[in-house]
Design an enzyme around this catalytic site. Structure first.
Site, short mmCIF file in Angstrom:
data_model
loop_
_atom_site.label_atom_id
_atom_site.label_comp_id
_atom_site.label_asym_id
_atom_site.label_seq_id
_atom_site.Cartn_x
_atom_site.Cartn_y
_atom_site.Cartn_z
N LYS A 1 25.32 44.11 60.26
CA LYS A 1 24.74 42.80 60.55
C LYS A 1 24.79 41.99 59.25
O LYS A 1 23.95 42.16 58.37
CB LYS A 1 23.30 42.95 61.05
CG LYS A 1 22.72 41.66 61.66
CD LYS A 1 22.16 40.78 60.57
CE LYS A 1 21.58 39.49 61.12
NZ LYS A 1 21.27 38.51 60.06
N GLU B 1 18.04 47.60 48.73
CA GLU B 1 18.48 47.00 47.45
C GLU B 1 17.95 45.58 47.47
O GLU B 1 18.45 44.73 48.20
CB GLU B 1 20.00 47.06 47.36
CG GLU B 1 20.52 46.93 45.93
CD GLU B 1 20.69 45.48 45.50
OE1 GLU B 1 19.80 44.98 44.78
OE2 GLU B 1 21.69 44.87 45.88
N CYS C 1 21.37 39.51 42.46
CA CYS C 1 20.09 40.20 42.26
C CYS C 1 19.90 40.63 40.82
O CYS C 1 18.76 40.79 40.37
CB CYS C 1 19.99 41.39 43.20
SG CYS C 1 21.38 42.54 43.08
N GLU D 1 11.57 35.41 41.56
CA GLU D 1 13.03 35.35 41.64
C GLU D 1 13.45 34.03 42.28
O GLU D 1 13.06 33.73 43.42
CB GLU D 1 13.56 36.51 42.47
CG GLU D 1 15.08 36.55 42.49
CD GLU D 1 15.63 37.72 43.30
OE1 GLU D 1 16.62 38.32 42.88
OE2 GLU D 1 15.06 38.01 44.37
#
Length: 491
Positions: free
Chosen positions: A174, A248, A282, A383
């Protein structure tokens, strides 16, 4: 405009009710493709197809057969690298200078893990009991749900797909609703490589599609790359079904420049760490920690180079920084910049929408640098996932480590120093899954990748990444003569 279909059981088919979603080109702000919007029924069909493929042959296939198919797929992605990189750059705004090497990275991952497919060795366990043989085998889970993010769709998919296939699992993928096209195109290469129907399936759509995949009882494991908030929901859903999950997630990685560093290398590393991939990675080195003796010099040099970054068409090889991948993320980044201004951060350069020829229609943000940032501030703790750098001064090695570790994230870090003793001390003290020394954002298929704390669970790449997609079975065989006492304690 291109129109795509789901890929289920080796066939292309529309979503139920022929529901579709537009895919927006971040460079133009216009729709360039239509992708299916799958519902729970579509997901159930894909999972059922994957389970059939798993139980009717794939789980028992010889490793050398799986490896051969993976090598064929690697060759196809290599020969289609130019086309696939242009598709991905059109879909998510990342410059083709980055997406084309990522296509070769996909091939490298496939070839690396193909080498493991016929080497999944078990173990013999010597027991206390005489005349008893005990051995362990490594077994695939079955059907794995792979959920990927929009910043590097195929690269992130390869991190998961290559070890999953080598281990003998089947998958339902997905991709992000913001960047699905390259994954749907990749399905054609999987088919061309000769994988049996049902081994690889793609369902596209939004949150509803993702929830259906996570909740489907036919899915034996979930592997997700994305935001910590979504990761929490996935982990909770997997916990309710008691299936393993690999996450992750995000980062707020410290990139530390000591005063004995090679500044030419460190400046390049700091720029690549935050402005590479438009900061949408990331591992972005979004917190730059600089020792006070070189602090202003580093700021001045970074600002000068940031102001010269060439922005524009992601398909132009001369472009150095592309567009933000989608409008919601574009809006979030601009809001974070405005919040940092209100909080009193010293804006060194950038700070808004990028202006200039070819930038007016797309989601372009200036390379932005703030200095004199308190590590407790929102800019240093949250973030942003965009081209926004927070520079933080420090005096001592101990202070640098304390600032670096003062985060709920623990994905990566960088160290710039010529002092090997310092490098060894700081590398050991940093609470994160990856440490780069005198480099940044370097990749290797052999090197495991993953985070501490809220940056995730489990590892990708390397042998550790392979083990995530395998479980252990123990077999004990009593080959002694006679009948044992059924009530005796067997230790």
């Amino acid at each position: 405009m291109n129109t795509y279909s789901l890929y289920i059981d080796g066939r292309r088919e529309p979503a139920s009710g022929h529901r579709t979603m537009p895919s927006i080109n971040p460079y133009t702000g216009q729709a360039w493709a239509q992708v299916p919007d799958a519902d729970a029924g579509d997901v159930a069909r894909a999972v059922a197809a994957a389970n059939r493929a798993f139980h009717q042959g794939w789980r028992d296939s010889a490793g050398v057969v799986r490896a051969g198919l993976m090598h064929k797929l690697a060759a196809l992605i290599e020969s289609n690298a130019d086309r696939m990189s242009k598709i991905e750059s059109t879909d998510n705004g990342k410059i083709v200078r980055e997406t084309r090497p990522q296509m070769l990275w996909v091939a490298r991952q496939l070839r690396y893990f193909a080498g493991y497919a016929d080497k999944l060795f078990g173990q013999h366990a010597p027991l206390d009991q005489p005349n008893t043989l005990d051995y362990l085998t490594l077994e695939p889970y079955g059907v794995i749900g792979l959920i990927t993010a929009w910043n590097s769709p195929l690269s992130l998919l390869a991190n998961k797909l290559a070890p999953a296939l080598a281990a003998g699992n089947c998958v339902v993928v997905k991709p992000s609703e913001h960047a699905s096209v390259s994954t749907l195109e990749f399905a054609s290469l999987v088919e061309e490589a000769g994988f049996p129907p049902g081994v690889f399936n793609v369902v596209t759509g939004g949150a509803e599609t993702g929830r259906a995949l996570v909740d489907d009882p036919g899915v034996a494991m979930i592997s997700f790359t994305g935001s910590p908030n979504v990761g929490r929901h996935i982990a909770a859903a997997a916990g309710r079904r008691l299936v393993p999950v690999k996450l992750e997630l995000g980062g707020k990685s410290p990139n530390i420049i000591f005063d004995d560093a090679d500044l030419d290398k460190a400046i390049v590393g700091a720029l690549a760490g935050i402005f590479g991939a438009t900061g949408q990675t990331c591992v972005a080195g979004s917190r730059l920690l600089v020792q006070r003796g070189i602090y202003e010099q580093v700021i001045e040099r970074l600002a000068a180079r940031a102001q010269s970054i060439r922005m524009g068409d992601p398909l132009d090889p001369a472009t150095e920084m592309g567009a933000v991948a989608n409008e919601p993320q574009y809006t979030r980044i601009l809001a974070a910049i405005e919040a940092a201004k209100r909080a009193g951060g010293r804006l060194v350069t950038g700070g808004g929408r990028a202006q200039g020829p070819g930038l007016t229609q797309g989601f372009f943000i200036e390379p932005t640098i703030f200095a004199d940032i308190d590590n407790r501030s929102e800019l240093a703790q949250e973030e942003i996932f965009g081209p926004v750098l927070a520079i933080i001064p420090f005096d001592t090695e101990q202070e640098a480590v304390a600032i670096a570790n003062d985060s709920r994230y623990g994905l990566a870090a960088g160290i710039w120093s010529r002092d090997i003793s310092r490098v060894m001390r700081v590398s050991k003290a940093l609470q994160c899954g990856s440490v780069w020394v005198n480099t940044y954002r370097a990749l290797a298929a052999q090197a495991p990748f993953g985070g501490f704390k809220e940056s995730g669970i489990g590892r990708e790449r390397g042998e550790a990444g392979l083990r995530e997609y395998l479980t252990t079975k123990n077999v004990m065989i009593d080959y002694s003569d006679g009948v044992r006492d059924p009530f005796a304690i067997r230790t």
